[in-house]
Design a protein around this motif. Structure first.
Motif, PDB file in Angstrom:
ATOM      1  N   GLU A   1       1.016  -1.114  -0.093  1.00 22.19           N
ATOM      2  CA  GLU A   1       0.020   0.041   0.104  1.00 22.19           C
ATOM      3  C   GLU A   1       0.833   1.257   0.083  1.00 22.19           C
ATOM      4  O   GLU A   1       2.082   1.420   0.630  1.00 22.19           O
ATOM      5  N   LEU A   2       0.487   2.455  -0.629  1.00 23.04           N
ATOM      6  CA  LEU A   2       0.822   3.579  -0.766  1.00 23.04           C
ATOM      7  C   LEU A   2       0.183   4.690  -0.232  1.00 23.04           C
ATOM      8  O   LEU A   2      -0.903   4.652  -0.244  1.00 23.04           O
ATOM      9  N   VAL A   3       0.917   5.610   0.559  1.00 22.24           N
ATOM     10  CA  VAL A   3      -0.096   6.894   1.306  1.00 22.24           C
ATOM     11  C   VAL A   3       0.628   8.130   0.790  1.00 22.24           C
ATOM     12  O   VAL A   3       1.789   8.154   0.689  1.00 22.24           O
ATOM     13  N   LEU A   4      -0.176   9.025   0.123  1.00 20.66           N
ATOM     14  CA  LEU A   4       0.060  10.254  -0.216  1.00 20.66           C
ATOM     15  C   LEU A   4      -0.753  11.192   0.655  1.00 20.66           C
ATOM     16  O   LEU A   4      -1.804  11.271   0.463  1.00 20.66           O
ATOM     17  N   GLN A   5      -0.057  12.149   1.136  1.00 16.42           N
ATOM     18  CA  GLN A   5      -0.578  13.195   1.909  1.00 16.42           C
ATOM     19  C   GLN A   5      -0.914  14.557   1.006  1.00 16.42           C
ATOM     20  O   GLN A   5       0.158  14.966   0.499  1.00 16.42           O
ATOM     21  N   VAL A   6      -2.137  15.205   0.808  1.00 16.69           N
ATOM     22  CA  VAL A   6      -2.319  16.205   0.101  1.00 16.69           C
ATOM     23  C   VAL A   6      -3.013  17.417   0.788  1.00 16.69           C
ATOM     24  O   VAL A   6      -4.026  17.190   1.417  1.00 16.69           O
ATOM     25  N   PRO A   7      -2.218  18.703   0.869  1.00 16.33           N
ATOM     26  CA  PRO A   7      -2.996  19.674   1.532  1.00 16.33           C
ATOM     27  C   PRO A   7      -3.888  20.261   0.729  1.00 16.33           C
ATOM     28  O   PRO A   7      -3.952  20.402  -0.631  1.00 16.33           O
ATOM     29  N   LEU A   8      -4.900  20.731   1.141  1.00 10.79           N
ATOM     30  CA  LEU A   8      -6.433  21.252   0.738  1.00 10.79           C
ATOM     31  C   LEU A   8      -6.394  22.792   1.425  1.00 10.79           C
ATOM     32  O   LEU A   8      -5.964  22.848   2.896  1.00 10.79           O
ATOM     33  N   SER A   9      -6.698  23.863   0.735  1.00  8.58           N
ATOM     34  CA  SER A   9      -7.179  25.265   1.398  1.00  8.58           C
ATOM     35  C   SER A   9      -8.464  24.898   2.069  1.00  8.58           C
ATOM     36  O   SER A   9      -9.395  23.910   1.795  1.00  8.58           O
TER      37      SER A   9
ATOM     38  N   GLU B   1      -9.287  13.138   5.997  1.00 12.83           N
ATOM     39  CA  GLU B   1     -10.002  12.254   5.342  1.00 12.83           C
ATOM     40  C   GLU B   1      -9.361  11.374   4.219  1.00 12.83           C
ATOM     41  O   GLU B   1      -8.482  11.963   3.753  1.00 12.83           O
ATOM     42  N   VAL B   2      -9.449  10.174   4.163  1.00 11.21           N
ATOM     43  CA  VAL B   2      -8.852   9.355   3.149  1.00 11.21           C
ATOM     44  C   VAL B   2      -9.529   8.965   1.943  1.00 11.21           C
ATOM     45  O   VAL B   2     -10.534   8.453   2.113  1.00 11.21           O
ATOM     46  N   PHE B   3      -8.951   8.956   0.729  1.00 11.02           N
ATOM     47  CA  PHE B   3      -9.645   8.753  -0.473  1.00 11.02           C
ATOM     48  C   PHE B   3      -8.790   7.435  -1.233  1.00 11.02           C
ATOM     49  O   PHE B   3      -7.583   7.575  -1.144  1.00 11.02           O
ATOM     50  N   GLN B   4      -9.323   6.434  -1.102  1.00 12.16           N
ATOM     51  CA  GLN B   4      -8.655   5.142  -1.674  1.00 12.16           C
ATOM     52  C   GLN B   4      -8.744   5.080  -3.228  1.00 12.16           C
ATOM     53  O   GLN B   4      -9.891   4.950  -3.776  1.00 12.16           O
ATOM     54  N   LEU B   5      -7.493   4.916  -4.006  1.00 12.94           N
ATOM     55  CA  LEU B   5      -7.372   4.678  -5.386  1.00 12.94           C
ATOM     56  C   LEU B   5      -6.965   3.225  -5.579  1.00 12.94           C
ATOM     57  O   LEU B   5      -5.740   2.729  -5.260  1.00 12.94           O
ATOM     58  N   ARG B   6      -7.770   2.363  -6.098  1.00 15.30           N
ATOM     59  CA  ARG B   6      -7.492   0.798  -6.128  1.00 15.30           C
ATOM     60  C   ARG B   6      -6.630   0.490  -7.325  1.00 15.30           C
ATOM     61  O   ARG B   6      -6.662   1.280  -8.323  1.00 15.30           O
ATOM     62  N   GLY B   7      -5.719  -0.154  -6.879  1.00 17.59           N
ATOM     63  CA  GLY B   7      -4.848  -0.775  -8.037  1.00 17.59           C
ATOM     64  C   GLY B   7      -3.406   0.051  -8.202  1.00 17.59           C
ATOM     65  O   GLY B   7      -2.784   0.028  -9.338  1.00 17.59           O
ATOM     66  N   LEU B   8      -3.386   1.462  -7.472  1.00 18.99           N
ATOM     67  CA  LEU B   8      -2.385   2.503  -7.702  1.00 18.99           C
ATOM     68  C   LEU B   8      -1.252   2.359  -6.842  1.00 18.99           C
ATOM     69  O   LEU B   8      -0.407   3.369  -6.643  1.00 18.99           O
ATOM     70  N   GLY B   9      -1.410   1.073  -5.988  1.00 22.32           N
ATOM     71  CA  GLY B   9      -0.078   1.033  -4.880  1.00 22.32           C
ATOM     72  C   GLY B   9       1.154   0.063  -5.738  1.00 22.32           C
ATOM     73  O   GLY B   9       1.415   0.378  -6.894  1.00 22.32           O
ATOM     74  N   MET B  10       1.804  -0.715  -4.743  1.00 21.54           N
ATOM     75  CA  MET B  10       2.892  -1.393  -5.324  1.00 21.54           C
ATOM     76  C   MET B  10       2.323  -3.001  -5.529  1.00 21.54           C
ATOM     77  O   MET B  10       1.179  -3.318  -4.864  1.00 21.54           O
TER      78      MET B  10
END
Length: 378
Positions: free
Chosen positions: A263-271, A302-311
């Motif tokens: 699994e991969l985790v990406l942290q994204v900032p929002l305004s 909040e976490v959004f999961q994108l299937r199949g885009l990990g390792m």
């Protein structure tokens, strides 16, 4: 009918929390009890001896043990690949060499030994680990000395029969009624000694050589995994098969992605406005750019999961997921126009508070009211 393998911990009579030292102790007891030389014509003892050796071979290796604890027998390829002769050799090493082997009849006296394994290290970027790659590695191994053809003797001379063991490779030490047969210390079990050593290799029969090899790295490898290069290890001292080379993998930390297994985790900032009103943002993935839709009213964390885009899994090639964790970024400084608008928004919020904030303010009011009246809170 196929037989069901017993749990390796059950075979050795230990629990899953024991240390490596305790695993070795348990194995020694079983190996002595069921050794074929002490249980001749007892097929059940031989089977138990091999079963204990198979369990020890897995549980004494930290990586194999971890895979076994997670996946069972399937995680270590089922085991059971050792022959009894190989078990004797490994077991002899546990007891300090040939004394154990000779005490039980010297089975490995004339066995051709396999060359030693060697290690090399490979460092990869996360992108390389995800896609798989080929890397060139340099390692130093000993290869046969060509002038003496690996004999250790100067060309034109011949090794002589050992005078201490008379060419047997074994000597008997007696102490009263106890007689122990051990490897001859003078010829080290070879039965011959070199009187005129080769000038090139100084009698060792082998010379160090730096070798450049190309190794195929499968997709999905992780820190600590290793890739085996069969037959690329040290040469056998007896003319037997060479050992193997093992390339240990190290994956560099990535600037954007945090890896957790497949699994991969990406942290994204929002305004603040993006979180409240919703938006579409472009995020990086290992396969390129991807547009992520942020719904209205998204909360920080909040976490959004994108299937199949990990390792990818290195065994099945099935890919893990990418988890995009958003957080609302609060600016430390704002312009005059922004401050004016935020103050107007704050005035509106006094009249139309959000549901969560209203609930919190109600709880605060009730808390102080009961504290002042000396009554318990609801």
């Amino acid at each position: 009918m196929a037989t069901t393998k017993r749990c390796y911990y059950e075979v050795l009579g230990i629990t899953k929390t024991v240390t490596t030292v305790e695993i070795s102790k348990a194995y020694r007891k079983l190996a002595i009890k069921y050794h074929p030389d002490s249980n001749r014509d007892d097929e059940d003892a031989i089977a138990r001896f091999k079963e204990a050796a198979e369990a020890y071979e897995v549980l004494s290796d930290e990586q194999k043990r971890a895979r076994y604890d997670q996946y069972g027998h399937a995680g270590v390829g089922g085991g059971g690949s050792q022959e009894v002769g190989d078990i004797f050799e490994a077991f002899g090493d546990m007891f300090g060499g040939t004394i154990f082997e000779d005490f039980f009849g010297g089975r490995s006296r004339n066995r051709v030994r396999r060359g030693a394994d060697i290690r090399c290290d490979v460092t990869l970027d996360l992108e390389e680990a995800a896609a798989g790659t080929r890397k060139k590695v340099s390692l130093t191994r000993h290869e046969w000395c060509k002038p003496c053809e690996g004999s250790g003797a100067e060309p034109g001379s011949q090794p002589q029969v050992c005078g201490r063991c008379r060419g047997q490779g074994q000597v008997v030490q007696a102490n009263g009624i106890l007689r122990v047969q051990t490897t001859c210390p003078q010829c080290r079990g070879k039965g011959k000694v070199i009187t005129t050593p080769c000038k090139r290799c100084d009698g060792s029969g082998a010379l160090p050589k730096e070798v450049l090899l190309e190794v195929a790295i499968p997709a999905g490898v992780d820190d600590g995994m290793r890739v085996r290069l069969a037959g690329e290890g040290q040469a056998s001292p007896d003319g037997g098969p060479a050992g193997d080379a093992y390339c240990f993998i190290k994956v560099r930390p990535h600037k954007m992605f945090l890896r957790e297994g497949n699994e991969l985790v990406l942290q994204v900032p929002l305004s603040y406005s993006q979180a409240v009103l919703g938006t579409e943002i472009e995020i990086p993935t290992l396969g390129g750019r991807h547009t992520l839709k942020i719904p209205r009213g998204s909360q920080s964390g909040e976490v959004f999961q994108l299937r199949g885009l990990g390792m990818p899994d290195p065994r099945s090639s099935v890919r893990g997921n990418l988890h995009v964790q958003t957080f609302v970024e609060i600016p430390k400084k704002v312009g005059a126009k922004q401050e004016e608008l935020l103050r107007k928004l704050a005035e509106l919020e006094e009249e139309h508070v959000t549901p969560q904030r209203k609930s919190f303010l109600d709880r605060v009011f009730n808390y102080f009211r009961h504290a002042e009246n000396g009554t318990p809170t609801e």
